[in-house]
Write a protein that holds these residues in place. Structure first.
Motif, PDB file in Angstrom:
ATOM      1  N   VAL A 158       0.844  -1.196   0.000  1.00 23.30           N
ATOM      2  CA  VAL A 158       0.000   0.000   0.000  1.00 23.30           C
ATOM      3  C   VAL A 158       0.879   1.246   0.000  1.00 23.30           C
ATOM      4  N   SER A 159       0.762   2.048  -1.057  1.00 20.27           N
ATOM      5  CA  SER A 159       1.529   3.298  -1.107  1.00 20.27           C
ATOM      6  C   SER A 159       0.656   4.495  -1.419  1.00 20.27           C
ATOM      7  N   ILE A 160      -0.666   4.352  -1.307  1.00 18.39           N
ATOM      8  CA  ILE A 160      -1.583   5.475  -1.516  1.00 18.39           C
ATOM      9  C   ILE A 160      -1.637   6.309  -0.238  1.00 18.39           C
ATOM     10  N   PRO A 161      -1.416   7.614  -0.326  1.00 18.47           N
ATOM     11  CA  PRO A 161      -1.463   8.442   0.885  1.00 18.47           C
ATOM     12  C   PRO A 161      -2.880   8.606   1.396  1.00 18.47           C
ATOM     13  N   PRO A 162      -3.038   8.819   2.694  1.00 19.44           N
ATOM     14  CA  PRO A 162      -4.377   9.040   3.247  1.00 19.44           C
ATOM     15  C   PRO A 162      -4.884  10.426   2.919  1.00 19.44           C
ATOM     16  N   GLY A 163      -6.181  10.608   3.088  1.00 18.39           N
ATOM     17  CA  GLY A 163      -6.797  11.915   2.916  1.00 18.39           C
ATOM     18  C   GLY A 163      -7.409  12.387   4.210  1.00 18.39           C
ATOM     19  N   SER A 164      -8.082  13.517   4.146  1.00 19.81           N
ATOM     20  CA  SER A 164      -8.646  14.106   5.361  1.00 19.81           C
ATOM     21  C   SER A 164      -9.773  13.265   5.943  1.00 19.81           C
ATOM     22  N   THR A 165     -10.369  12.392   5.125  1.00 26.14           N
ATOM     23  CA  THR A 165     -11.462  11.544   5.609  1.00 26.14           C
ATOM     24  C   THR A 165     -11.011  10.125   5.911  1.00 26.14           C
ATOM     25  N   GLY A 166      -9.697   9.879   5.850  1.00 26.45           N
ATOM     26  CA  GLY A 166      -9.188   8.555   6.160  1.00 26.45           C
ATOM     27  C   GLY A 166      -8.385   7.979   5.010  1.00 26.45           C
ATOM     28  N   ASP A 167      -8.098   6.687   5.091  1.00 23.06           N
ATOM     29  CA  ASP A 167      -7.324   6.012   4.053  1.00 23.06           C
ATOM     30  C   ASP A 167      -8.264   5.559   2.941  1.00 23.06           C
ATOM     31  N   PRO A 168      -8.117   6.088   1.724  1.00 20.65           N
ATOM     32  CA  PRO A 168      -9.078   5.762   0.665  1.00 20.65           C
ATOM     33  C   PRO A 168      -9.046   4.295   0.257  1.00 20.65           C
ATOM     34  N   ALA A 169      -7.867   3.677   0.289  1.00 21.56           N
ATOM     35  CA  ALA A 169      -7.769   2.273  -0.099  1.00 21.56           C
ATOM     36  C   ALA A 169      -8.467   1.380   0.907  1.00 21.56           C
ATOM     37  N   LEU A 170      -8.269   1.664   2.174  1.00 21.15           N
ATOM     38  CA  LEU A 170      -8.908   0.854   3.208  1.00 21.15           C
ATOM     39  C   LEU A 170     -10.414   1.072   3.204  1.00 21.15           C
ATOM     40  N   ASP A 171     -10.837   2.298   2.971  1.00 20.69           N
ATOM     41  CA  ASP A 171     -12.267   2.586   2.895  1.00 20.69           C
ATOM     42  C   ASP A 171     -12.921   1.839   1.731  1.00 20.69           C
ATOM     43  N   ALA A 172     -12.227   1.797   0.581  1.00 16.13           N
ATOM     44  CA  ALA A 172     -12.810   1.197  -0.618  1.00 16.13           C
ATOM     45  C   ALA A 172     -12.746  -0.323  -0.606  1.00 16.13           C
ATOM     46  N   PHE A 173     -11.665  -0.880  -0.042  1.00 15.06           N
ATOM     47  CA  PHE A 173     -11.431  -2.317  -0.205  1.00 15.06           C
ATOM     48  C   PHE A 173     -11.326  -3.068   1.120  1.00 15.06           C
ATOM     49  N   GLY A 174     -11.810  -2.471   2.179  1.00 16.83           N
ATOM     50  CA  GLY A 174     -11.757  -3.130   3.473  1.00 16.83           C
ATOM     51  C   GLY A 174     -12.466  -4.471   3.488  1.00 16.83           C
ATOM     52  N   ASP A 175     -13.606  -4.566   2.814  1.00 16.10           N
ATOM     53  CA  ASP A 175     -14.342  -5.831   2.776  1.00 16.10           C
ATOM     54  C   ASP A 175     -13.555  -6.905   2.037  1.00 16.10           C
ATOM     55  N   ALA A 176     -12.891  -6.510   0.945  1.00 18.68           N
ATOM     56  CA  ALA A 176     -12.082  -7.476   0.195  1.00 18.68           C
ATOM     57  C   ALA A 176     -10.922  -7.984   1.036  1.00 18.68           C
ATOM     58  N   LEU A 177     -10.334  -7.103   1.834  1.00 18.39           N
ATOM     59  CA  LEU A 177      -9.240  -7.515   2.707  1.00 18.39           C
ATOM     60  C   LEU A 177      -9.730  -8.484   3.780  1.00 18.39           C
TER      61      LEU A 177
END
Length: 282
Positions: A68-87
């Motif tokens: 994971v190398s995507i930086p977080p944003g002001s509302t949280g980590d976009p990758a974790l928000d989008a793909f948390g269920d897949a993880l």
């Protein structure tokens, strides 16, 4: 092993070039796959921070290693928000690329992984929150790599001198930490094979004032270094100036002892020497 990379940038691309052979399948996200013809043989998925996309989520759920190398944003980590269920669908090894910026300013003092984060900058505070989110999502098994300033082919003081954009900004007492991208790749593969999660600083042996790096590069090139500019009066963007808000000497002892990483470029001089021999700055 199947590798999925969230955020196929400079560091991830270099890691794949060095260690891609260790994986049976490699996929990853970029903002626009049509613009990335530099990644042959890699299965690319579009991701701009919004989702999730079902095909991407399926590939993530099949991965053995997630980088994971995507930086977080002001509302949280976009990758974790989008793909948390897949993880959650399959436990895999997560390597999260963070920053030593989470330590904040220590006036040039020494810090290590036991030093509590105390970042004042908003972007570093978001990194601290993202580190914790990935740690929580993996039950503590995430490998958090806190990276120093990355340099390597095409991204170094030799290249900026040749381009005429190098500057020697002088702020008394200021030191920066660095890591050559080859050594970063070695740290990532070591974390992949490490049986446990944890936090490791990824930096070289010699924090140094930024102007010293430019001066040494100029010596290699046989050119005069740019003039010194006092930090207090130098014209800089707010973003560039913010990097000088923190000064610390970051320890890499845990990287060496726990992950067994031997640095090929233990100082900026080693790194610049190798880059110069490879034709950088000419």
């Amino acid at each position: 092993m199947r590798l999925f990379i969230l955020g196929f940038g400079y560091s991830a691309g270099h890691f794949v070039r060095r260690f891609g052979g260790a994986f049976t399948h490699i996929a990853g996200t970029v903002r626009d796959p049509a613009q990335r013809d530099d990644l042959p043989g890699i299965e690319l998925h579009a991701f701009s921070g919004r989702g999730p996309d079902r095909a991407t989520a399926e590939r993530i759920s099949e991965a053995d290693v997630l980088l994971v190398s995507i930086p977080p944003g002001s509302t949280g980590d976009p990758a974790l928000d989008a793909f948390g269920d897949a993880l959650a669908a399959r436990r895999c090894k997560v390597i999260y690329l963070s920053t030593i910026g989470v330590y904040g300013d220590h006036g040039g003092g020494r810090v290590d992984e036991s030093t509590p984060p105390q970042a004042a900058l908003a972007r570093a505070q978001m990194r601290i929150a993202a580190e914790q989110a990935w740690t929580d999502a993996t039950g503590g098994d995430a490998a958090i790599l806190r990276l120093a300033g990355i340099y390597g082919p095409g991204r170094n003081a030799l290249a900026t001198l040749r381009a005429g954009t190098a500057r020697r900004i002088i702020k008394p007492g200021q030191v920066f930490n660095r890591i050559h991208v080859d050594d970063l790749a070695s740290a990532i593969i070591a974390a992949v094979h490490h049986p446990k999660g944890g936090i490791w600083n990824v930096c070289d042996d010699q924090p140094a004032p930024p102007q010293d790096v430019i001066t040494y590069a100029a010596q290699l090139m046989g050119v005069a270094p740019p003039p010194e500019e006092p930090f207090a009066t130098a014209e800089m963007s707010p973003m560039a100036r913010s990097f000088y808000a923190s000064s610390a000497r970051v320890s890499n002892a845990k990287l060496k002892h726990e992950l067994g990483v031997t640095l090929t470029c233990p100082t900026y001089r080693h790194g610049l020497d190798a880059l110069w021999r490879a034709g950088e700055g000419r």
